[in-house]
Design an enzyme around this catalytic site. Structure first.
Site, PDB file in Angstrom:
ATOM      1  N   HIS A 180       0.725  -1.220   0.120  1.00 59.83           N
ATOM      2  CA  HIS A 180       0.120  -0.156   0.078  1.00 59.83           C
ATOM      3  C   HIS A 180       0.723   1.127   0.123  1.00 59.83           C
ATOM      4  CE1 HIS A 180      -3.699  -2.288   0.537  1.00 59.83           C
ATOM      5  NE2 HIS A 180      -3.278  -2.686   1.516  1.00 59.83           N
ATOM      6  N   ASP A 205      -5.128 -12.537   3.665  1.00 54.96           N
ATOM      7  CA  ASP A 205      -6.402 -11.687   4.373  1.00 54.96           C
ATOM      8  C   ASP A 205      -7.601 -12.103   3.764  1.00 54.96           C
ATOM      9  OD1 ASP A 205      -5.161 -10.076   2.513  1.00 54.96           O
ATOM     10  OD2 ASP A 205      -4.792  -8.360   3.881  1.00 54.96           O
ATOM     11  N   ASP A 209      -3.130 -10.467  -1.952  1.00 56.86           N
ATOM     12  CA  ASP A 209      -3.827  -9.939  -0.761  1.00 56.86           C
ATOM     13  C   ASP A 209      -5.152  -9.349  -1.018  1.00 56.86           C
ATOM     14  OD1 ASP A 209      -2.354  -8.232   1.992  1.00 56.86           O
ATOM     15  OD2 ASP A 209      -4.070  -7.396   1.006  1.00 56.86           O
ATOM     16  N   HIS A 217      -6.495  -6.855  -0.184  1.00 55.13           N
ATOM     17  CA  HIS A 217      -6.943  -5.433  -0.620  1.00 55.13           C
ATOM     18  C   HIS A 217      -6.007  -5.069  -1.604  1.00 55.13           C
ATOM     19  CE1 HIS A 217      -6.901  -5.967   3.988  1.00 55.13           C
ATOM     20  NE2 HIS A 217      -7.917  -4.883   3.804  1.00 55.13           N
TER      21      HIS A 217
HETATM   22 ZN    ZN Z   1      -4.299  -6.608   3.046  1.00 56.71          ZN
END
Ligand code: ZN
Length: 370
Positions: A140, A265, A177, A179
């Site tokens: 991120h 996740d 992931d 996200h």
């Molecule tokens: Zn994540």
């Protein structure tokens, strides 16, 4: 059996994300507890690798802290100075949901160093493949702001180093992931020598990014693929997305090295998302990506641990990935896989619609550009 490189350092576990209620920074208004991004998931994964004698079968890779010039390949001088100054004082926040305590700049530099060492070791053929169990995560982190627990962009910086040193020239990064890999997307958005693919829960984090329309720009147009999946997606949707979008994208692109942003996740037990994977799905996705790497780039595959927030389940999923990557079989069994206790969801029509849109949009665009 593969010769698998491994990156781990005890200092990764000393990165302090400060007390919180989940991710919320306490202001005397709620009971303080462990921040949701804490050392436990990764420490327990390392402990499981040790307990089942996997660690001694891996090749420990040497690495150190990334230098300023390493970080400045992507991050701005102001941002690097800000992180260092906060870390030298009492800590602070790198930007958005990225609190850290004193000394974390050095640990974040060590995460960049570890990921970079693993990518280079694979690129040069020192090892067949590699796994970097680093912390803090990186995908991120944007040019001038830390986001989502990530301070520096570990994978992006590692790939930039390997390319600038002439060790590789065509890299595919597959980020599963849960996200969106917004930071990694930003690193390579205008480049065609790195294909970035992110499979993620639609509109989760960052909430306004990761859309089908983000395809890259300039020379990089067509070389960024987002595959947003609806909440509630299980193994059926993920494996279909791999089969129908990710693998055809790799076939069209023909990378010389594959890097995976391996977050855990999207698991059924994770507090940070609403997906439903169990370890057998991580195993199968790893098998698919390894076969693609065997087919297109002599098996050159580097896996970088990103998110994953369930203490007891990340290690089990991580072991499934590690077994596929290395060829080692352990006696670890997933008590939650393929049982009636977990509704392992088959591919649903609305999930197939999402995958079709990724196939007809970004994948078709990539094929037209490759
Ligand atoms: Zn994540």
């Amino acid at each position: 059996m593969s010769k698998t490189g491994f990156v781990w350092h005890e200092r990764y576990m000393w990165h302090d994300t400060m007390s919180a209620a989940g991710t919320y920074r306490i202001k005397g208004d709620l009971q303080p507890g462990l921040h949701i991004e804490n050392a436990e998931t990764k420490r327990r994964f390392k402990n499981l690798l040790d307990a089942y004698d996997v660690t001694p079968q891996l090749q420990a890779l040497p690495f150190g802290e990334a230098s300023d010039s390493d970080l400045l390949q992507f991050h701005t001088p102001d941002y690097v100075q800000k992180i260092q100054a906060l870390s030298d004082a009492q800590g602070g926040d790198a930007g958005e949901f990225t609190s850290f305590g004193p000394g974390s700049a050095g640990i974040a530099r060590l995460a960049v160093g570890g990921t970079t060492a693993a990518i280079k070791a694979v690129a040069t053929g020192k090892v067949d493949n590699a796994y970097a169990l680093t912390r803090p995560p990186g995908h991120h982190a944007e040019r001038d702001i830390g986001r989502g627990f990530c301070i520096f962009n570990n994978m992006g910086l590692g790939v930039l180093s390997a390319i600038s040193e002439g060790l590789t020239d065509r890299v595919a990064i597959v980020d599963w992931d849960v996200h969106h890999g917004n930071g990694t997307q930003q690193v390579f958005y205008d480049r065609s020598d790195v294909l970035t693919i992110s499979i993620h829960q639609d509109m989760l984090y960052p909430v306004d990014m990761g859309t089908l329309a983000e395809n890259g720009a300039g020379k990089g147009e067509g070389f960024n693929l987002n595959i947003p999946l609806p909440p509630g997606s299980g193994g059926g949707a993920y494996l279909a997305a791999m089969q129908q979008v990710v693998l055809p994208a790799l076939e069209a692109y023909k990378p010389s090295l594959v890097v995976v942003g391996c977050g855990y996740d999207a698991s059924y037990f994770d507090l940070m998302s609403h997906m439903m994977l169990v370890s057998t799905h991580y195993r199968e996705m790893t098998r698919m990506i390894k076969q693609a790497a065997d087919q297109f780039c002599d098996g050159k595959l580097m896996m970088n641990h990103e998110g994953g927030y369930c203490d007891f389940y990340v290690p089990i999923c991580g072991m499934a990935v590690m077994e596929e990557l290395t060829g080692i079989q352990t006696a670890v069994r997933d008590p939650y896989a393929n049982t009636e206790h977990v509704p392992v969801q088959a591919l649903q029509p609305h999930q197939q619609d999402h995958i079709d849109r990724a196939r007809q949009g970004p994948l078709a665009h990539l094929k037209g550009r490759s």
